[in-house]
Enzyme design. Structure first.
Site, PDB file in Angstrom:
ATOM      1  N   HIS A  61     -25.338  -3.167 -59.134  1.00 23.99           N
ATOM      2  CA  HIS A  61     -24.057  -3.552 -59.722  1.00 23.99           C
ATOM      3  C   HIS A  61     -23.331  -4.452 -58.735  1.00 23.99           C
ATOM      4  CE1 HIS A  61     -23.075  -0.061 -57.261  1.00 23.99           C
ATOM      5  NE2 HIS A  61     -21.802  -0.409 -57.292  1.00 23.99           N
ATOM      6  N   HIS A  63     -20.269  -4.398 -57.290  1.00 20.92           N
ATOM      7  CA  HIS A  63     -19.230  -3.991 -56.357  1.00 20.92           C
ATOM      8  C   HIS A  63     -19.565  -4.525 -54.966  1.00 20.92           C
ATOM      9  CE1 HIS A  63     -17.640  -0.412 -58.961  1.00 20.92           C
ATOM     10  NE2 HIS A  63     -17.222  -1.583 -59.381  1.00 20.92           N
ATOM     11  N   ASP A  65     -19.648  -3.502 -51.912  1.00 21.17           N
ATOM     12  CA  ASP A  65     -20.488  -2.808 -50.932  1.00 21.17           C
ATOM     13  C   ASP A  65     -21.968  -2.861 -51.299  1.00 21.17           C
ATOM     14  OD1 ASP A  65     -19.523  -1.100 -53.063  1.00 21.17           O
ATOM     15  OD2 ASP A  65     -20.465   0.601 -52.048  1.00 21.17           O
ATOM     16  N   HIS A  66     -22.291  -3.495 -52.429  1.00 23.07           N
ATOM     17  CA  HIS A  66     -23.685  -3.648 -52.835  1.00 23.07           C
ATOM     18  C   HIS A  66     -24.136  -5.104 -52.892  1.00 23.07           C
ATOM     19  CE1 HIS A  66     -24.432   0.615 -54.129  1.00 23.07           C
ATOM     20  NE2 HIS A  66     -23.113   0.583 -54.031  1.00 23.07           N
ATOM     21  N   HIS A 139     -21.916   4.066 -64.176  1.00 21.74           N
ATOM     22  CA  HIS A 139     -20.909   3.749 -63.175  1.00 21.74           C
ATOM     23  C   HIS A 139     -19.722   3.099 -63.894  1.00 21.74           C
ATOM     24  CE1 HIS A 139     -19.511   3.576 -59.174  1.00 21.74           C
ATOM     25  NE2 HIS A 139     -19.684   2.274 -58.974  1.00 21.74           N
ATOM     26  N   ASP A 210     -25.099   3.399 -57.517  1.00 18.72           N
ATOM     27  CA  ASP A 210     -23.953   4.275 -57.778  1.00 18.72           C
ATOM     28  C   ASP A 210     -23.976   4.737 -59.229  1.00 18.72           C
ATOM     29  OD1 ASP A 210     -23.391   3.398 -55.266  1.00 18.72           O
ATOM     30  OD2 ASP A 210     -21.431   2.528 -55.739  1.00 18.72           O
TER      31      ASP A 210
END
Length: 310
Positions: A61, A63, A65-66, A139, A210
């Protein structure tokens, strides 16, 4: 045939001094895959010696932090005079975000970058002896998990039985093992089924990214050898996990048990737990047993074949 996992980043959304944001590197007999690329992934690859020959990047995904490591990773590849193409697999509807990250530095990389949007149930990538399947996750944005599933291997060749049937030692053994019947000098035909056992399963690696606990994680593949599952929180924050579309360690353990996993890696630990993952381990082991672990950044794991002797 080697299948090795290197945990490059194991933190939740906020990195710590010990844990980088999410990224997992997988090497299979010379082919290199990357699952997610949190900020600083290229430095983690240098630090832990994986190299940069990744051909396939699987994004769960978009976000930060990914995915915030993608621009830096591409720039590092460019500086290394990369020419080989890179394919970035990403959930349906997120192409625009990935294009923005690829072009974040104002110019496209000098090597080809292909973007492949995937839906749950798609085969995101098909290689000669395995495939990577996308599956739906739960998520708070468009998301997908991925399962690396190897093809079945040939059954074991029963040399003793072949010799009893009069098959001469040599190329005929290979022909039988390849599924081809052979005719002996006296006209007898020996079929492969007479000397070759049942196909043997390959290895399975599942990475959720996540997600709340989902049935799709259980259903995507039979009896995974390693399940890498979101375990952002321990039981003390179970309500927080539900509200933020994450899982607890205990919930991850339940999914691993239902899936028949051999080992469970708890990933994406919230920074509130800092360097102490003891609660995660205790709670997950109450459900799953001793096959659960919390990887540190840089940990490597070799995944053996289910029958242990390759």
């Amino acid at each position: 045939m080697s299948l090795r996992v290197t945990f490059l980043g194991t933190s939740g959304a906020v990195p710590t001094t010990e844990r980088n944001p999410s990224s997992v590197f997988v090497a299979r007999e010379g082919e290199e895959l990357l699952f997610d690329a949190g900020e600083g992934t290229q430095r983690q690859m240098m630090r832990f010696g994986t190299g940069f020959s990744v051909g396939q990047l699987f994004v769960t995904h978009c976000h930060g932090d990914h995915v915030l490591g993608i621009p830096g990773l591409l720039q590092t590849m460019d500086f290394n005079d990369r020419e080989a193409p890179l394919t970035i697999h990403t959930p349906r509807g997120t192409r625009r975000q990935i294009v923005g990250l690829v072009n974040a530095l104002g110019n496209r990389p000098s090597f080809p970058v292909r973007i492949n949007e995937v839906d749950g149930g798609d085969v995101a990538y098909r290689a000669e002896e395995y495939e990577v399947r996308a599956f739906d996750t739960d998520h708070d944005t468009r998301s997908a998990g991925y399962a690396l599933v190897e093809d079945d291997r040939k059954g074991r060749f029963d040399r003793e039985r072949a010799e009893e049937l009069g098959v001469p030692v040599g190329p005929t053994f290979s022909r039988l093992h390849a599924g081809e019947p052979v005719e002996l000098a006296d006209g007898t035909v020996v079929d492969p089924e007479q000397v070759v056992g049942e196909p043997r399963p390959g290895r399975v690696l599942v990475y959720t990214g996540d997600t709340r606990p989902t049935a799709a994680t259980v259903d995507v593949a039979d009896d995974p050898d390693l399940l890498i599952h979101d375990a952002t929180f321990a039981d003390d924050r179970v309500d927080r996990a539900a509200d933020t579309a994450h899982a607890t360690a205990r919930q991850a353990a339940r999914i691993a048990s239902e899936a028949g996993a051999t080992r469970l890696a708890l990933m994406h630990l919230s920074s509130r737990y800092a360097g102490d993952a003891s609660a995660h381990l205790e709670e997950a082991r109450e459900v799953f047993g001793e096959g659960v672990f919390v990887p540190d950044d840089g940990d490597r794991l070799e995944i053996p074949y289910p029958d242990a002797d390759g």
